[in-house]
Every structure is written in C-alpha cells, then in structure tokens.
Design a protein around this motif. Structure first.
Motif, PDB file in Angstrom:
ATOM      1  N   GLU A   1     -29.484 -10.208  -0.469  1.00 54.41           N
ATOM      2  CA  GLU A   1     -30.368 -10.168  -0.687  1.00 54.41           C
ATOM      3  C   GLU A   1     -31.046  -8.395  -0.857  1.00 54.41           C
ATOM      4  OE1 GLU A   1     -33.308 -12.153   1.891  1.00 54.41           O
ATOM      5  OE2 GLU A   1     -31.972 -13.520   1.953  1.00 54.41           O
ATOM      6  N   ALA A   2     -30.492  -7.660  -0.031  1.00 54.69           N
ATOM      7  CA  ALA A   2     -30.445  -5.881  -0.321  1.00 54.69           C
ATOM      8  C   ALA A   2     -30.066  -5.638  -1.820  1.00 54.69           C
ATOM      9  CB  ALA A   2     -29.470  -5.325   0.647  1.00 54.69           C
ATOM     10  N   ALA A   3     -28.372  -6.251  -1.472  1.00 56.03           N
ATOM     11  CA  ALA A   3     -27.840  -5.618  -2.975  1.00 56.03           C
ATOM     12  C   ALA A   3     -28.206  -5.884  -3.870  1.00 56.03           C
ATOM     13  CB  ALA A   3     -25.812  -6.438  -2.839  1.00 56.03           C
ATOM     14  N   GLU A   4     -29.051  -7.438  -3.893  1.00 58.29           N
ATOM     15  CA  GLU A   4     -29.250  -7.689  -5.417  1.00 58.29           C
ATOM     16  C   GLU A   4     -30.602  -7.121  -5.638  1.00 58.29           C
ATOM     17  OE1 GLU A   4     -30.045 -12.032  -4.807  1.00 58.29           O
ATOM     18  OE2 GLU A   4     -28.330 -12.621  -5.857  1.00 58.29           O
ATOM     19  N   GLY A   5     -31.217  -7.170  -4.479  1.00 62.40           N
ATOM     20  CA  GLY A   5     -32.732  -5.969  -4.788  1.00 62.40           C
ATOM     21  C   GLY A   5     -32.313  -5.306  -5.650  1.00 62.40           C
ATOM     22  N   LEU A   6     -31.328  -4.396  -5.227  1.00 60.19           N
ATOM     23  CA  LEU A   6     -30.821  -2.893  -5.743  1.00 60.19           C
ATOM     24  C   LEU A   6     -30.303  -3.254  -7.277  1.00 60.19           C
ATOM     25  CD1 LEU A   6     -29.101  -1.331  -3.161  1.00 60.19           C
ATOM     26  CD2 LEU A   6     -31.312  -0.791  -4.258  1.00 60.19           C
ATOM     27  N   TYR A   7     -28.992  -4.163  -7.708  1.00 63.89           N
ATOM     28  CA  TYR A   7     -28.939  -4.349  -8.619  1.00 63.89           C
ATOM     29  C   TYR A   7     -28.435  -4.942  -9.545  1.00 63.89           C
ATOM     30  CZ  TYR A   7     -27.878   0.914  -7.505  1.00 63.89           C
ATOM     31  OH  TYR A   7     -27.989   1.866  -6.788  1.00 63.89           O
ATOM     32  N   GLY A   8     -29.209  -6.232  -9.227  1.00 62.49           N
ATOM     33  CA  GLY A   8     -29.196  -7.555 -10.171  1.00 62.49           C
ATOM     34  C   GLY A   8     -28.669  -8.597  -9.364  1.00 62.49           C
ATOM     35  N   LYS A   9     -28.745 -10.158  -9.808  1.00 58.47           N
ATOM     36  CA  LYS A   9     -28.464 -10.766  -9.510  1.00 58.47           C
ATOM     37  C   LYS A   9     -26.501 -11.371  -9.132  1.00 58.47           C
ATOM     38  CE  LYS A   9     -28.588 -16.104 -10.794  1.00 58.47           C
ATOM     39  NZ  LYS A   9     -27.562 -16.239 -10.265  1.00 58.47           N
ATOM     40  N   TYR A  10     -27.084 -12.014  -7.479  1.00 58.99           N
ATOM     41  CA  TYR A  10     -25.150 -11.583  -6.917  1.00 58.99           C
ATOM     42  C   TYR A  10     -24.674 -12.995  -8.416  1.00 58.99           C
ATOM     43  CZ  TYR A  10     -21.304 -13.196  -4.255  1.00 58.99           C
ATOM     44  OH  TYR A  10     -20.487 -13.371  -3.738  1.00 58.99           O
ATOM     45  N   GLN A  11     -23.812 -12.679  -8.649  1.00 61.60           N
ATOM     46  CA  GLN A  11     -22.927 -13.484  -9.833  1.00 61.60           C
ATOM     47  C   GLN A  11     -22.042 -14.795  -9.669  1.00 61.60           C
ATOM     48  OE1 GLN A  11     -24.060 -13.436 -13.036  1.00 61.60           O
ATOM     49  NE2 GLN A  11     -25.427 -11.814 -13.355  1.00 61.60           N
ATOM     50  N   TRP A  12     -21.841 -14.819  -8.021  1.00 57.69           N
ATOM     51  CA  TRP A  12     -20.341 -15.446  -8.095  1.00 57.69           C
ATOM     52  C   TRP A  12     -21.244 -16.657  -6.693  1.00 57.69           C
ATOM     53  CZ3 TRP A  12     -16.693 -14.091  -9.571  1.00 57.69           C
ATOM     54  CH2 TRP A  12     -16.669 -12.959 -10.254  1.00 57.69           C
ATOM     55  N   GLU A  13     -22.676 -16.612  -6.719  1.00 60.88           N
ATOM     56  CA  GLU A  13     -22.697 -17.837  -6.262  1.00 60.88           C
ATOM     57  C   GLU A  13     -22.533 -17.732  -4.652  1.00 60.88           C
ATOM     58  OE1 GLU A  13     -21.200 -21.834  -7.820  1.00 60.88           O
ATOM     59  OE2 GLU A  13     -21.177 -20.945  -9.859  1.00 60.88           O
ATOM     60  N   ARG A  14     -21.914 -18.404  -3.591  1.00 59.48           N
ATOM     61  CA  ARG A  14     -21.962 -18.121  -3.068  1.00 59.48           C
ATOM     62  C   ARG A  14     -21.460 -17.299  -2.888  1.00 59.48           C
ATOM     63  NH1 ARG A  14     -23.182 -21.669   0.879  1.00 59.48           N
ATOM     64  NH2 ARG A  14     -22.536 -20.958   2.511  1.00 59.48           N
ATOM     65  N   TYR A  15     -21.669 -16.720  -1.128  1.00 61.54           N
ATOM     66  CA  TYR A  15     -20.866 -15.286   0.279  1.00 61.54           C
ATOM     67  C   TYR A  15     -19.905 -15.404   1.440  1.00 61.54           C
ATOM     68  CZ  TYR A  15     -19.160 -10.297   1.208  1.00 61.54           C
ATOM     69  OH  TYR A  15     -18.139 -10.110   1.645  1.00 61.54           O
ATOM     70  N   ASP A  16     -19.130 -16.139   1.293  1.00 63.30           N
ATOM     71  CA  ASP A  16     -18.541 -16.025   2.639  1.00 63.30           C
ATOM     72  C   ASP A  16     -17.640 -15.146   3.176  1.00 63.30           C
ATOM     73  OD1 ASP A  16     -20.044 -18.199   2.468  1.00 63.30           O
ATOM     74  OD2 ASP A  16     -18.582 -19.260   1.380  1.00 63.30           O
ATOM     75  N   VAL A  17     -17.417 -14.912   4.786  1.00 66.53           N
ATOM     76  CA  VAL A  17     -16.025 -13.848   4.970  1.00 66.53           C
ATOM     77  C   VAL A  17     -15.188 -14.450   5.527  1.00 66.53           C
ATOM     78  CG1 VAL A  17     -15.208 -12.582   6.275  1.00 66.53           C
ATOM     79  CG2 VAL A  17     -17.792 -11.723   5.723  1.00 66.53           C
ATOM     80  N   ILE A  18     -13.789 -14.659   5.554  1.00 62.84           N
ATOM     81  CA  ILE A  18     -12.832 -14.677   5.978  1.00 62.84           C
ATOM     82  C   ILE A  18     -12.196 -14.384   7.130  1.00 62.84           C
ATOM     83  CG2 ILE A  18     -10.774 -15.298   4.709  1.00 62.84           C
ATOM     84  CD1 ILE A  18      -9.973 -17.265   6.180  1.00 62.84           C
ATOM     85  N   VAL A  19     -12.275 -14.136   8.993  1.00 60.73           N
ATOM     86  CA  VAL A  19     -11.482 -13.275   9.399  1.00 60.73           C
ATOM     87  C   VAL A  19     -10.441 -13.576  10.232  1.00 60.73           C
ATOM     88  CG1 VAL A  19     -11.856 -12.018  11.717  1.00 60.73           C
ATOM     89  CG2 VAL A  19     -13.657 -12.368  10.311  1.00 60.73           C
ATOM     90  N   LEU A  20      -9.973 -13.044   9.373  1.00 65.14           N
ATOM     91  CA  LEU A  20      -7.935 -12.963   9.576  1.00 65.14           C
ATOM     92  C   LEU A  20      -7.617 -13.016  11.005  1.00 65.14           C
ATOM     93  CD1 LEU A  20      -7.243 -12.018   5.802  1.00 65.14           C
ATOM     94  CD2 LEU A  20      -6.963 -14.533   6.467  1.00 65.14           C
ATOM     95  N   PRO A  21      -6.191 -12.866  11.130  1.00 62.80           N
ATOM     96  CA  PRO A  21      -5.481 -12.879  12.144  1.00 62.80           C
ATOM     97  C   PRO A  21      -5.215 -11.538  11.837  1.00 62.80           C
ATOM     98  CG  PRO A  21      -4.291 -14.883  11.494  1.00 62.80           C
ATOM     99  CD  PRO A  21      -5.526 -13.947  10.482  1.00 62.80           C
ATOM    100  N   PRO A  22      -5.186 -10.047  13.155  1.00 59.78           N
ATOM    101  CA  PRO A  22      -5.146  -8.983  13.037  1.00 59.78           C
ATOM    102  C   PRO A  22      -3.873  -8.009  12.464  1.00 59.78           C
ATOM    103  CG  PRO A  22      -4.107  -9.687  15.357  1.00 59.78           C
ATOM    104  CD  PRO A  22      -5.259 -10.921  14.418  1.00 59.78           C
ATOM    105  N   SER A  23      -2.812  -9.130  12.178  1.00 56.82           N
ATOM    106  CA  SER A  23      -1.877  -8.730  11.197  1.00 56.82           C
ATOM    107  C   SER A  23      -2.454  -8.157   9.195  1.00 56.82           C
ATOM    108  CB  SER A  23      -0.605  -9.363  11.065  1.00 56.82           C
ATOM    109  OG  SER A  23      -1.040 -10.435  10.091  1.00 56.82           O
TER     110      SER A  23
END
Ligand code: BES
Ligand code: ZN
Length: 634
Positions: free
Chosen positions: A276-298
C-alpha cells in the motif's frame, strides 16, 4: 531515409534498424540503414544493444513462451518443451535463441513441422546459440529439450538441505544470463514476453512460478501457470518443494516449507502495508498478487524480484522483522526493474539504484525517517568501501559490460551510488516535484525497457529544465569516484552507538555499552566500527557480554564472524563453520572467505570448510568462492 536517421548520420551517432543484418557490429553500420523496409520501423540506438545475448532479438523476436515441462528429482533434470510465439516483421529466415548446457532433442515449427537448426559452439560467457530456419509462415517454434547436470540456474537440493529434511527442493535463479540454462530462449532484457506453463512435479510437492500460483497441492502434481503481463526472460522462475501457503492479507502471502510457515507469518506481517505504501508513492501495483517464497538457505541472494513471487533467503527471518527491508526492496522492483526494465546490463543501475531509493521511501512510510537514516548510512559506508576497492571503470553508474560477466555489475555502485544520485536529485527538486516526476516516469514507460540515456533525456525534459536545475549530472553517471556533492547522511542513533564504542575502547569495559534498545542496524554499525587493532581479549569481553557468536541474526553473525577472523578470535570456529556450511548467500560468504583467505592458515581453514560446504551452494556462489580460494574441483 527518415529524418531522424539522417540527423543521426550527420551527427555520427551509431544506430541500426531492426532490418539490418544479424551481426550486431554490422547492424550499427549506417550503410544498412538505406535498405530499411517500411515494416521494419524500429530504430535501435547503440546504447540499447544487449551484448549478452547471442540471439537476433532485434530482428525477429518472441512474444510469448509456453513451457510444458516435467521435473525429475531422481535424474535432477527438467525436460519437455518451450514453444515460442514469434514476431517476424521483417520476414527474416532465421531466429536465434540462447542456450547453455541444454540437450536439444528436436525442434518443430507451427507445432508439428520438423525444423532445420544448428547449435553453435560454446562461448564461455554467453553459451550456445540455437539457429532455427524459419519462413514467412512460421508462427511458432517449439524446442524439445532437457537440462543437463551443468545447468547453472537450477539448484537441486536433497532433503537434508531443506528445513523439513524429508523432501527434495529445486529452484531457479535467472538474472542475469542464467535463464538460458534452463529454458532455450532469447535471453535478453531488451525484449519482453508473456508466458504460460504446464509443469509436472512429484505429486507430494508443489510448484510455484513468477506467475499466477496455486495455494495448495493437488494430487496430480500438474500445475498450470499464466504470466499475462510482459516481462524480460531473466524474471522467469520456478521453485518446487514441500510448500505451504499462508495469507498475510487479501493481496499478499508467503510460501515456505511447513516447518517455517508460522515464523514467516510473523516476520512478513507488514507486507500488505508495504504494498500500500509503495502504491501510494508511485502508482498502482501492476502485478495483481504480491507473494514471497522463503527458500532453503542455499539461495545465493537475499532476494530476487521474480514478479508476483519474490524469492527470498531464510536468513532474513530474524524473529523481529528487522531484516524485512529486503521485502521492501524486492517489492520496489515491481516498478523499477520489472515494470521499467534496464535495456541491457550496462544500465543495471536503473534497476537497482531506483529500487534502493524506492525501498527506503517505503521503509520511511512504515517506520519513519530515523530508521531510514540508519539504512542509508550503512549503505553509504558500503559505497565508500566499494569505491576504494573497485577499479575505476567499474565505478560508473553507466557501465561497459561487453565481454564481461554481467554478474560483475552487482556492486554497490549500481545500488548505493545509484541511490545517492537519485537522493541528490530529490534534494535539488524537492520531494514533492520529484515524486510526481518518478510516478509519471513509471507510468509513461511501464512494460518497457529503458536506457540510461533515455532516462537522462526524460529527466532533463521533465524535471531539471522546467525547474532550472543544473548540476554535475554527467560526472555522476559517466565518471568514477563519488562526486563531492553527494549528500552525507547523519543518524543520531548511530552517533550514540559510536560514542559507546569509543567509551568501550577507552575502558575495556562493557558497562558503557547499552544496547538494550538497539535494532539490528545499530548492532551492525557498532560491529562495523571495531578498530582494526581490536585484540582477542577485547573480542572476548564483547562476546561474553553480548553472545555475538551465538547471534541468531544472520547479518549480525556475519559481520561479527568477519571481525573475529580479522582479530584472530578463534572462539567462533564451530559457529563459523556451521554458518558457512548452512548458508549459501553470497553476500555473507564472500567477505568471510575473503577474510579467511588473507592469511595462509586462514585460507587452509577456509578450504577445509569449503569442501564440506560447496555442495550446498548455488552456482552463483560457487563461482565466486572458487575464485577467492583458487579452488578447482577435481
Ligand atoms: N535483482 C537483485 C539480485 C540480483 C542482481 C541477481 C544481479 C542477479 C544479478 C535483487 O533485487 C537484489 O538486489 N538483492 C539484494 C537485496 C538487497 C539489496 C536488499 C541481495 O540479494 O542482497
Ligand atoms: Zn534489487
């Protein structure tokens, strides 16, 4: 001949048209321009040329890739087909793809006609070309292939290398020129593609991509993906493992192995607010979802901005959200990098410098200016260190990466000099005007590529000239070193840390150090400022008081280990070895192996650890550490 071409000729500006011959050097020869045909309108400037692809992407190019692949953990192999929908406005008779260490079984046109093709010799830097003969009826090219043992993008992990220890895991890292090692493609940021994929994995595992993603496993092990927004190929990515998903809010969520998912739920709790903060600054988020995957430590990086699904190292899970600036960074790439993409790797600072600036603006919205002053000052320290260690030709924002590995562009010049440059412009123009300018810039160029020169022209026209702003812009972009008008960051919180460290050195007593309310960043500043002559006894006093060797915070542990190696404080040895074996993040490994390699005994210690650790590292880290230790596998 068009007017603009004539003007360019007169001014001796090199350029070529998309209808030139396929050799790039020849393409910029102005003599080809006259033969330009009316449908091949695009004029490319020399600044736009990507020297890190063997493909003829300027002549004939791919608009969509469909992957139909299966993943075999038993054979450590990804195999199937990549179907390229092509655009051939100039009616060329060949299309050239990039590849590296792929087994190509066959190639068909229009999903059935056998094609003739040649595979080029290996170029150590760029890989192998695949030249496919086409004609005016060719709409698609399907390459049937499989990856091989040497496939650089892929990391195959056995169960012991995962959190759960029960299931294997696989992920890819595409940036900068590694996508060609798992997908034959025109591997250049100079063109954008959409993609779709059908991926078959063992049915007890889940696959996710930089695309629309499943949120649960299915029994068939078949997953379908769509990426309908156009992206450069370095953003194509896949991860397969025993994954679970949790929602942070309706737009954001986290994937990880089940044993880590609760820790992730807390650590990434502010992700929705960041978007939300990012959108407030520089415009609509264009990629629908924003998720993160936490990978193994390598995973060799802190994070990778694969669209819709940032890939992240588990070393940012500190238990207190103190390392999630990285999420703001990868999220910021949803604008700078993914929406407006560096045209080639000479312009890498456009991706990373903008992202650093944007990252800190997001963090400021969430946590305030004091917090960001700490981040910026740590970054400024990194920048000064890079300027004193890098050769001058690597200190320009605009680089000349031809004949060099683009991975070498990943220095604090792109990140922190880029940041400082934009921060200075913000200061000169005032934040209000600068924000309008940046927002308009992203909007005007979304889903396009960008060169430094086009950006500078846009900057002059839309911000500098209308506001009569003049400054040493060329020095910033095209010269080495740090210009004198670089703003210096002051952090009150860090000043207090420094005073406490000074008091410690005066008394050798830790009572002057009161870190009870310190954040990770204050700790980093404290440890970074240890004097080179710090004794083993002083290290021991600090360790006894603050248990730094046992720190569960990867950033604090890594800098503490480095200082300990430098001071000859060996109490860390067991923890250091465990850390180097478990963690494959290059940013931590590189300084630690460098510190070890500074003395003959240290180097031997480093080698002894490295032979045990090397299998746990991704190619990206292996190639860097092999060079530090002079190691070559037998
Ligand atoms: N895109 C980069 C990672 C990258 C750069 C991979 C060049 C391959 C070639 C990513 O966004 C990044 O900058 N990661 C940093 C994060 C940090 C600056 C917060 C990292 O991994 O350390
Ligand atoms: Zn980045």
């Amino acid at each position: 001949m068009k007017l603009i071409q004539l003007a360019a000729l007169l001014l001796c500006i090199p350029f070529y048209t998309s209808c030139g011959v396929s050799d790039k050097e020849e393409m910029i020869d102005a003599s080809n321009v006259a033969e330009e045909s009316s449908v091949c309108e695009r004029i490319w400037t020399e600044d736009e040329i990507d020297y890190h692809t063997l493909s003829n992407y300027m002549d004939v190019y791919v608009s969509h890739i469909h992957l139909d692949v299966e993943i075999s953990f038993a054979e450590k192999k990804l195999f199937g087909s990549a179907t390229h929908t092509i655009e051939n406005p100039c009616n060329k008779d060949i299309i050239v793809f990039d590849s590296r260490s792929l087994d190509v079984a066959s190639i068909t046109l229009n999903e059935g006609e056998e094609a003739t093709y040649e595979i080029g010799d290996l170029d150590e830097l760029l890989g192998q070309s695949i030249t496919v003969h086409i004609d005016e009826n060719t709409e698609s090219v399907t390459i049937n292939y499989s990856t091989t043992k040497g496939t650089r993008a892929l990391d195959w992990l056995v169960p012991a290398q995962t959190a759960g220890k029960q299931n294997p895991f696989m992920y890819t890292q595409g940036q900068a020129v590694l996508t060609r090692t798992w997908i034959p493609c025109q591997d250049t940021p100079g063109r954008r593609i959409t993609y779709s994929a059908k991926v078959k994995v063992p049915s007890h595992l889940m696959a996710v991509m930089s695309a629309s993603n499943p949120t649960a496993k299915n029994e068939t092990g078949i997953y379908n993906f769509e990426m309908n927004q156009s992206i450069p190929t370095y953003l194509m990515a896949i991860a397969v493992g025993d994954l679970e998903f949790i929602e942070i809010d309706e737009r954001t969520g986290v994937y990880s192995e089940p044993s880590m998912i609760e820790a992730c739920r807390y650590e990434f709790g502010d992700m929705g607010k960041m978007v939300e903060a990012a959108e407030g600054l520089y415009g609509k988020y264009q990629w629908e979802r924003y998720d993160v995957i936490v990978l193994p430590p390598s995973f060799p990086f802190g994070g990778m901005e694969n669209p819709r699904l940032t890939f992240a190292t588990p070393t940012i899970i500190a238990g207190d959200r103190s390392l999630t600036t990285l999420v703001a960074h990868e999220l910021a790439h949803s604008w700078s990098g993914n929406l407006v993409t560096n045209s080639n790797w000479n312009d890498f600072w456009l991706n990373e410098g903008f992202t650093m600036y944007f990252e800190r603006r997001i963090m400021e919205e969430l946590y305030g200016k004091d917090y960001v002053d700490m981040l910026a000052l740590l970054g400024y320290q990194d920048l000064l260190a890079s300027i004193s260690s890098l050769e001058p030709k690597m200190q320009m924002l605009k680089l000349k990466m031809k004949d060099l590995d683009p991975d070498k562009a990943m220095t604090d010049i792109a990140y922190e000099k880029g940041y400082s440059f934009l921060r200075l412009i913000e200061d000169l123009a005032g934040r209000e005007k600068f924000d309008v300018f940046i927002k308009d810039y992203f909007t005007a160029h979304k889903f396009q590529t960008m060169t430094t020169e086009v950006f500078l022209a846009y900057l002059k026209e839309n911000l500098l000239e209308p506001n009569n702003i003049e400054f040493n812009l060329n020095e910033w972009v095209y010269e080495s070193g740090l210009p004198e008008n670089c703003l210096v960051v002051i952090s009150e919180r860090f000043n207090s840390v420094e005073a406490q460290l000074t008091a410690f050195y005066e008394t050798n007593n830790v009572s002057s150090v009161t870190p009870q309310d310190w954040s990770t960043h204050e700790w980093l500043h404290f440890i970074r400022h240890f004097k080179p002559e710090t004794t083993v006894d002083q290290m021991a006093i600090l360790d006894d008081a603050f248990h730094l060797t046992q720190s569960g915070n990867s950033e604090i542990a890594a800098i503490w280990f480095e200082k300990s190696i430098n001071a000859g404080y060996n109490n860390i040895d067991d923890e250091l070895e465990a850390f180097l074996i478990r963690v494959g993040r290059r940013k931590f490994l590189q300084p630690l192996y460098n510190a070890l390699a500074a003395t003959p005994e240290g180097k031997q210690k480093g080698l002894d650890i490295y032979v045990k650790a090397r299998d746990n590292y991704h190619f990206v880290s292996v190639s860097t550490i092999d060079a530090i230790l002079g190691y070559s596998p037998s």
